[in-house]
Design a protein around this motif. Structure first.
Motif, PDB file in Angstrom:
ATOM      1  N   LEU A  22       0.792  -1.230   0.000  1.00 60.97           N
ATOM      2  CA  LEU A  22       0.000   0.000   0.000  1.00 60.97           C
ATOM      3  C   LEU A  22       0.827   1.285   0.000  1.00 60.97           C
ATOM      4  N   PHE A  23       2.008   1.228   0.591  1.00 60.04           N
ATOM      5  CA  PHE A  23       2.772   2.453   0.845  1.00 60.04           C
ATOM      6  C   PHE A  23       4.256   2.272   0.524  1.00 60.04           C
ATOM      7  N   GLU A  24       4.941   3.401   0.422  1.00 56.32           N
ATOM      8  CA  GLU A  24       6.399   3.398   0.441  1.00 56.32           C
ATOM      9  C   GLU A  24       6.790   3.355   1.914  1.00 56.32           C
ATOM     10  N   CYS A  25       7.320   2.258   2.369  1.00 56.93           N
ATOM     11  CA  CYS A  25       7.640   2.074   3.785  1.00 56.93           C
ATOM     12  C   CYS A  25       9.120   2.305   4.048  1.00 56.93           C
ATOM     13  N   VAL A  26       9.384   3.026   5.118  1.00 59.69           N
ATOM     14  CA  VAL A  26      10.748   3.295   5.546  1.00 59.69           C
ATOM     15  C   VAL A  26      10.866   2.869   7.002  1.00 59.69           C
ATOM     16  N   LEU A  27      11.849   2.046   7.290  1.00 63.82           N
ATOM     17  CA  LEU A  27      12.155   1.714   8.673  1.00 63.82           C
ATOM     18  C   LEU A  27      12.925   2.885   9.250  1.00 63.82           C
ATOM     19  N   PHE A  28      12.407   3.467  10.325  1.00 63.04           N
ATOM     20  CA  PHE A  28      13.063   4.598  10.983  1.00 63.04           C
ATOM     21  C   PHE A  28      13.136   4.226  12.456  1.00 63.04           C
ATOM     22  N   THR A  29      14.319   3.889  12.909  1.00 62.45           N
ATOM     23  CA  THR A  29      14.481   3.412  14.270  1.00 62.45           C
ATOM     24  C   THR A  29      15.573   4.173  14.996  1.00 62.45           C
ATOM     25  N   ALA A  30      15.397   4.280  16.301  1.00 65.65           N
ATOM     26  CA  ALA A  30      16.429   4.896  17.132  1.00 65.65           C
ATOM     27  C   ALA A  30      17.493   3.879  17.529  1.00 65.65           C
ATOM     28  N   SER A  31      17.328   2.647  17.095  1.00 62.91           N
ATOM     29  CA  SER A  31      18.323   1.613  17.376  1.00 62.91           C
ATOM     30  C   SER A  31      19.556   1.806  16.499  1.00 62.91           C
ATOM     31  N   LEU A  32      20.645   1.235  16.959  1.00 58.69           N
ATOM     32  CA  LEU A  32      21.874   1.271  16.171  1.00 58.69           C
ATOM     33  C   LEU A  32      21.747   0.341  14.969  1.00 58.69           C
ATOM     34  N   LYS A  45      10.619  -9.976   4.998  1.00 55.79           N
ATOM     35  CA  LYS A  45      10.744 -11.011   3.966  1.00 55.79           C
ATOM     36  C   LYS A  45      10.253 -10.545   2.601  1.00 55.79           C
ATOM     37  N   TRP A  46       9.460  -9.488   2.558  1.00 56.93           N
ATOM     38  CA  TRP A  46       8.826  -9.058   1.303  1.00 56.93           C
ATOM     39  C   TRP A  46       9.440  -7.785   0.738  1.00 56.93           C
ATOM     40  N   GLY A  47      10.465  -7.273   1.366  1.00 56.69           N
ATOM     41  CA  GLY A  47      11.069  -6.040   0.875  1.00 56.69           C
ATOM     42  C   GLY A  47      10.173  -4.833   1.066  1.00 56.69           C
ATOM     43  N   ALA A  48       9.403  -4.835   2.142  1.00 63.06           N
ATOM     44  CA  ALA A  48       8.492  -3.718   2.414  1.00 63.06           C
ATOM     45  C   ALA A  48       9.264  -2.426   2.665  1.00 63.06           C
ATOM     46  N   PHE A  49      10.412  -2.532   3.336  1.00 62.11           N
ATOM     47  CA  PHE A  49      11.193  -1.333   3.656  1.00 62.11           C
ATOM     48  C   PHE A  49      12.027  -0.930   2.459  1.00 62.11           C
ATOM     49  N   ARG A  50      11.673   0.200   1.880  1.00 61.59           N
ATOM     50  CA  ARG A  50      12.434   0.694   0.725  1.00 61.59           C
ATOM     51  C   ARG A  50      13.681   1.434   1.155  1.00 61.59           C
ATOM     52  N   ALA A  51      13.709   1.834   2.431  1.00 63.05           N
ATOM     53  CA  ALA A  51      14.890   2.489   2.999  1.00 63.05           C
ATOM     54  C   ALA A  51      14.907   2.191   4.493  1.00 63.05           C
ATOM     55  N   ARG A  52      16.078   2.307   5.076  1.00 59.65           N
ATOM     56  CA  ARG A  52      16.239   2.084   6.509  1.00 59.65           C
ATOM     57  C   ARG A  52      17.043   3.240   7.095  1.00 59.65           C
ATOM     58  N   LEU A  53      16.498   3.840   8.124  1.00 56.96           N
ATOM     59  CA  LEU A  53      17.179   4.923   8.831  1.00 56.96           C
ATOM     60  C   LEU A  53      17.365   4.509  10.279  1.00 56.96           C
ATOM     61  N   PHE A  54      18.549   4.801  10.826  1.00 59.85           N
ATOM     62  CA  PHE A  54      18.902   4.347  12.158  1.00 59.85           C
ATOM     63  C   PHE A  54      19.191   5.533  13.075  1.00 59.85           C
ATOM     64  N   ARG A  55      19.731   5.250  14.238  1.00 62.30           N
ATOM     65  CA  ARG A  55      19.932   6.278  15.254  1.00 62.30           C
ATOM     66  C   ARG A  55      20.632   7.524  14.714  1.00 62.30           C
ATOM     67  N   GLU A  56      21.600   7.338  13.826  1.00 64.50           N
ATOM     68  CA  GLU A  56      22.334   8.510  13.326  1.00 64.50           C
ATOM     69  C   GLU A  56      21.453   9.441  12.483  1.00 64.50           C
TER      70      GLU A  56
END
Length: 137
Positions: A22-32, A45-56
């Protein structure tokens, strides 16, 4: 080398699969990234996250790591953050879908119960009206 164990919230597989459709999903986490990246590899498993952003990618503000959605470079009128920590989205509370923290209740249905809401939201031009209605329900 560290072993990491993850207990998956019930219905996370179905939730991520559908959100990725349904959406362009981005993982945005405060974890390292060294912790969160391998966990995301196992979960997504499905490649839902098109990008991943972390603590930095977070802003350290008043003792908390805040996810500044404006850094995504997307139209704020079309951005939603699903998070269990209000401190994480303090810069953009109107874009938030709060979710309860989860630890080990295997009968939890929160992700499953959110699916119809997000299916309706995906068809809306004005996300803010639906988000406000969702928060007040």
């Amino acid at each position: 080398m560290h072993q990491v164990y993850v207990l998956k919230r019930p219905h996370v597989d179905e939730f991520l699969r559908r959100m990725g459709e349904l959406f362009e999903c981005v993982l945005f986490t405060a974890s390292l990234s060294k912790y969160a990246d391998p966990v995301a590899d196992l979960l997504d498993k499905w490649g839902a996250f098109r990008a991943r952003l972390f603590r930095e990618s977070c802003v350290f503000h008043r003792g908390n790591y805040v996810k500044d959605l404006s850094r995504l470079g997307r139209d704020m009128n079309k951005l939603v953050i699903v998070d269990n920590s209000p401190a994480s989205y303090i810069f953009h509370p109107d874009n938030a879908v709060p979710i309860a923290s989860w630890f080990d209740d295997m009968s939890d249905r929160e992700l499953l119960d959110l699916l119809p809401f997000f299916e309706r939201l995906s068809k809306e031009d004005d996300i803010y009206t639906m988000l406000q209605e969702h928060k007040s329900s």
